[in-house]
Motif scaffolding. Structure first.
Motif, PDB file in Angstrom:
ATOM      1  N   ARG A  12      70.970  67.744   1.437  1.00  0.00           N
ATOM      2  CA  ARG A  12      70.631  68.369   0.176  1.00  0.00           C
ATOM      3  C   ARG A  12      71.718  69.550  -0.007  1.00  0.00           C
ATOM      4  O   ARG A  12      72.126  69.589  -1.373  1.00  0.00           O
ATOM      5  N   LYS A  64      62.951  62.015  -4.409  1.00  0.00           N
ATOM      6  CA  LYS A  64      61.732  62.424  -3.674  1.00  0.00           C
ATOM      7  C   LYS A  64      60.817  63.100  -4.285  1.00  0.00           C
ATOM      8  O   LYS A  64      61.187  64.052  -5.095  1.00  0.00           O
ATOM      9  N   GLU A  81      74.602  60.815   4.658  1.00  0.00           N
ATOM     10  CA  GLU A  81      74.284  60.350   6.049  1.00  0.00           C
ATOM     11  C   GLU A  81      75.312  59.894   6.669  1.00  0.00           C
ATOM     12  O   GLU A  81      75.563  60.080   7.812  1.00  0.00           O
ATOM     13  N   GLU A 115      73.163  61.137  -1.138  1.00  0.00           N
ATOM     14  CA  GLU A 115      72.376  61.523  -0.065  1.00  0.00           C
ATOM     15  C   GLU A 115      72.828  60.288   1.140  1.00  0.00           C
ATOM     16  O   GLU A 115      73.015  60.568   2.413  1.00  0.00           O
ATOM     17  N   HIS A 118      65.458  66.001  -5.848  1.00  0.00           N
ATOM     18  CA  HIS A 118      64.338  66.212  -4.820  1.00  0.00           C
ATOM     19  C   HIS A 118      63.155  67.495  -5.646  1.00  0.00           C
ATOM     20  O   HIS A 118      63.617  68.517  -5.551  1.00  0.00           O
ATOM     21  N   GLY A 121      67.480  66.667   6.489  1.00  0.00           N
ATOM     22  CA  GLY A 121      67.096  66.703   5.012  1.00  0.00           C
ATOM     23  C   GLY A 121      67.723  67.773   4.491  1.00  0.00           C
ATOM     24  O   GLY A 121      68.481  67.699   3.142  1.00  0.00           O
TER      25      GLY A 121
END
Length: 927
Positions: free
Chosen positions: A444, A680, A465, A461, A645, A440
């Motif tokens: 970020r 988030k 991935e 994001e 986030h 994570g």
């Protein structure tokens, strides 16, 4: 790399030319537009130049000039925005105020001068661009042949071929000789230097293989190839083997004609073909149809560094994939001594250093052979010389010594990367050696650095991935830790890869690492990674163009950093600031002056209060305050409209095994729903005054949320939470905790649960299980704590979930028994049962939990027997028993002595018995 810098710059130009540049004179605007257009013209050629610069020193200098000019131009644009935004609340107001114009006149002149200077530099660079375009055709051809020669057909691995090769060779031959008449594909995959070519060459040359196949051909593909040359070489091998002349006119045939000759030649024959060093699916598809798909029992073998390609090719032809692993420690030592000491034992005074050097090779045969080749010519009596090599291994890799060939072989994988992955891969050099890189955190950081190329319908994001998966597929990074839900927790880099990317990153001035005294600092430091100490930091003049600052394992005062931030322009262009684990007691005042900041981490510091001035950081995307002592965020946080986030969660370490109040979040502003970019939100407390219901209504506006963690939920607020959850269609992870362990969590009014939910944590009393849980087919992990269910056996509600991997029940059930029925929990890998005070028995029927690997039972004092039917759990690897009754432990020891009972647990490799004290576990393995 240069292409990435230019593309980021071009993205900056678009909004700048729409608004900010209107504040300058027309002449300066024209010059900025000229600079933009020149960079745009260079992008197409840069894509080629980035992959060719390794073999042309002059081209490498030109690419570096382009990269630095792009960085300098972006700096000027960003400084311009800082200067003028600092003097007003908006550009319209600024234009109307003549006093502001006078105040910024000096800044205008300075920026105009900088623009003219950059324009002059860009004109010179453009001349070089035209020169290289004229040279392009010749340069491309010479580049390819040079890189192929450097690979040397695995000649460095000749002495590795008898170490650790017997088992994989036997297996591959067994696969080749299987009686299936269909054409089959065998792929050998692994990172560069593992010995794939050596292994498959030994298989190809084996007498059994030679005898059982009529035709044989070995084709080396490499990262750059011409399909016509490859096919012609294949034809020549096939015809020469049977002593027939090559068909006339082959030299002038097109690709389809060449494939037709090969296909006709092999049509009725049993053949074995090897395609060595295939780089991507496109390369494979360009020649895969050249050989016939008959029923003669023919075989095709391939080596590749690309895991996706290996499985794609094998699946297309009923085949197998062999993942070649590094040598085991003992195998590595044998190979090392054989090469370094010519088969003699290692001298005792060198063994410690030898094993230290060998550890850095991590079982990579190419690395072991190359490094031991270097050491073999060194004085065996000089410990100092060996120690110097151990310390300076990275320098040796980049030099002209024995290790250069290995460096070039490994670097092939880097050269083959698309430009956006090169940037992301080199960025990993910012982390210390042997560091586990949190998934994570890395995602970020990449997003904040601007490395992600956006695509429709995907978040930054999600794209990051994909980047990580591609780097894994190419064997460039390794998975270090996997969560129980199957997702990757952290990554690591092979030590030798790290040496290479640190060297490459330094060469391209991407990352500067402050970890050694006496190092040479670049003129312009753009990303600074500080490892453990600040003693080597120079004067602030080096840091006026700093974009990123990350600190690892800090044990010092941050006064020097404060000085850098407040003097001579300071850190005004900073976009990433990661102070995780530093001894901060208060929020640094200098931070709120960093108006370009996108990423701010104060994780694991002692900061307690976030000032209202945090609202100035309007570019902030990540605010990481996990494991700090912050309990409330000011209303000014709502100014951060780009925030994606927001992480503020703390666990009290002591007594976490028993206490309900082990986790803490934050009191947020009532209008938190205005942060529309949030993905988030962890963890917000909703029990403050009369605002709980309002905050929960606001949460429903955050439709981009992927992760939501709610703390201190009151019973009466359950309906408001359900109403909001029905609007969060993107939610993947949900955590809800009540105010007290006896407070009821009522989520039964939720009629449309988030369909993409993967993880669910409920902590607090449940009168019944939410009726919607069985409908969540994407659920991977479920954790129930303090639920105190009475009327329902929890396994009955979860057993049909098709993707459930982990289930934790902690004070979740007050009944006497748990029954795991046949056919249930088909993908469950981990089951944890803690503190079920009324539980007396657990039963496992045959066919239940067929893939269970870990079973934890703790503090269930009334249970005096192992689960009935535990013998059905044939995949079980770990059985952990903590704070269990004396009766159960006695019965377990009894079963070990009785043969007819022992067989029930004999298949479990690890059985651990322990007890807890103040949250800490201690115990021993039973066998």
């Amino acid at each position: 790399m240069a292409e990435s810098a230019v593309l980021h710059l071009l993205a900056t130009f678009a909004p700048f030319l729409q608004e900010e540049v209107n504040l300058l004179t027309g002449g300066v605007r024209e010059e900025i537009e000229y600079i933009r257009d020149e960079f745009a013209r260079m992008t197409a050629f840069l894509r080629v130049a980035d992959s060719m610069e390794e073999n042309d020193a002059e081209l490498k200098v030109w690419v570096k000039q382009v990269r630095e000019a792009a960085y300098d131009t972006r700096d000027v644009l960003d400084i311009f925005m800082l200067c003028f935004r600092h003097h007003g609340n908006g550009f319209g107001r600024f234009l109307r105020k003549f006093s502001c114009f006078i105040m910024t006149l000096k800044a205008r002149r300075r920026i105009a001068f900088q623009v003219q200077r950059i324009k002059s530099k860009v004109i010179n660079i453009s001349n070089g661009h035209q020169r290289y375009k004229d040279k392009y055709g010749i340069l491309e051809q010479s580049s390819r042949s040079t890189w192929y020669d450097c690979r040397g057909d695995a000649l460095l691995l000749e002495e590795a071929e008898l170490v650790g090769i017997d088992k994989p060779k036997s297996l591959l031959i067994q696969w080749l000789m299987q009686g299936d008449p269909r054409l089959k594909m065998l792929s050998v995959v692994g990172t560069g230097g593992l010995g794939k070519t050596t292994l498959i060459k030994k298989v190809f040359d084996d007498a059994i293989v030679k005898h059982n196949f009529q035709n044989h051909a070995w084709i080396t593909v490499s990262e750059s190839f011409k399909i016509e040359d490859l096919l012609k070489g294949m034809i020549q091998q096939l015809f020469e083997e049977v002593k027939q002349p090559v068909p006339q006119g082959v030299e002038n045939m097109d690709t389809n004609s060449l494939k037709g000759i090969i296909n006709a030649f092999l049509q009725q024959n049993r053949y074995v073909l090897v395609f060595d060093d295939v780089w991507d699916i496109h390369a494979w598809q360009s020649f895969r149809y050249a050989f016939p798909n008959g029923n003669c029992g023919s075989r095709v073998m391939m080596t590749t560094r690309n895991e996706d390609l290996a499985y794609f090719a094998a699946n297309g032809y009923h085949g197998n994939v062999y993942n070649l692993r590094p040598l085991l420690p003992e195998e590595s030592w044998i190979l090392f001594c054989r090469k370094t000491f010519q088969g003699n034992p290692c001298p005792s005074h060198l063994e410690g250093l030898s094993r230290g050097i060998l550890k850095r090779c991590e079982g990579l045969p190419l690395a072991i052979v190359a490094i031991s080749g270097l050491l073999s010519i060194k004085d065996k009596t000089s410990v100092d010389e060996w120690e110097r090599i151990y310390r300076s291994l990275g320098v040796e890799l980049g030099g002209n010594g024995k290790l250069q060939s290995m460096n070039k072989v490994l670097l092939l994988s880097y050269v083959d990367l698309p430009y956006y992955l090169k940037l992301c891969f080199l960025y990993l050099s910012i982390f210390p050696e042997d560091c586990f890189i949190d998934r994570g955190r890395l995602i970020r950081l990449w997003a904040a650095e601007g490395f992600i190329e956006m695509k429709e319908e995907m978040t930054a994001e999600e794209i990051a991935e994909c980047y990580l998966n591609e780097l894994i597929s190419r064997s460039l990074i390794q998975v270090a830790e996997i969560r129980t839900n199957g997702r990757v927790k952290s990554y690591r880099i092979h030590d030798l890869w790290r040496e290479i990317i640190v060297s490459k990153s330094k060469e391209q001035n991407m990352v500067t690492i402050a970890s050694e005294r006496g190092r040479t600092w670049p003129e312009k430091v753009r990303r600074l990674s500080i490892h453990k100490h600040l003693q080597d930091i120079q004067q602030s003049k080096c840091f006026t163009q700093l974009r990123s600052l990350l600190i690892f394992d800090a044990t010092y005062s941050l006064s020097k950093l404060s000085m850098l931030a407040s003097s001579n322009g300071g850190l005004r262009l900073l976009t990433v600031l990661d102070l995780k684990g530093t001894p901060l007691e208060t929020f640094p005042n200098e931070v709120v002056k960093l108006l370009h900041l996108r990423y701010l981490s104060l994780r694991k510091t002692n900061v307690k209060i976030i000032p209202k001035s945090i609202g100035k950081l309007q570019n902030l995307e990540t605010l990481d305050l996990n494991d700090t002592y912050v309990t409330e965020l000011p209303d000014e946080i709502l100014n951060l409209q780009r925030l994606r986030h927001l992480l503020l969660y703390r666990i009290e370490k002591e007594d976490t095994y028993f206490s309900f109040h082990y986790s803490f979040g934050f009191k947020g502003p009532v209008k938190i729903g205005s942060l529309l970019s949030l993905q988030k939100l962890s963890s917000i407390e909703v029990n403050h005054g009369n605002s709980g219901g309002t905050i929960l209504e606001e949460v429903g506006k955050l439709t981009q949320l992927r992760r939501l963690h709610i703390l201190k939920l009151r019973s009466e607020d359950g309906r408001a939470l359900c109403s909001s959850l029905e609007k969060l269609n993107n939610l993947r992870s949900l955590g809800v905790k009540a105010t007290e362990e006896d407070e009821i969590i009522d989520l039964d009014s939720l009629s449309l649960p988030p369909r993409l939910l993967r993880t669910l944590y409920l902590e607090g009393c449940l009168q019944r299980l939410p009726h919607w849980i069985p409908s969540l087919h994407n659920l991977v992990r479920v954790c129930l704590r303090w639920s105190k269910l009475r009327d329902i056996d929890p396994p009955q509600s979860f057993q049909g979930l098709p993707n459930l991997v982990e289930l934790e029940l902690d004070q979740a059930y007050e009944g006497e028994g748990l029954c795991f029925q046949s056919g249930g929990f088909q993908r469950l890998k981990r089951l944890s049962i803690y503190r079920l005070k009324g539980l007396r028995w657990v039963s496992v029927e045959a066919g239940s939990m067929p893939h269970l690997e870990e079973l934890y039972i703790g503090n269930c004092k009334l249970v005096d027997e192992l689960p009935f039917g535990i013998e059905h759990l044939t995949s079980l690897q770990y059985l952990n028993l903590v704070d269990m009754s004396d009766g159960l432990i006695s019965n377990l020891y009894r079963d070990l002595q009785v043969e007819e009972d022992y067989w029930k647990i004999a298949h479990i490799p690890n059985v651990w018995i322990g007890e807890s004290t103040h949250g800490f576990w201690r115990g021993h393995y039973l066998f």
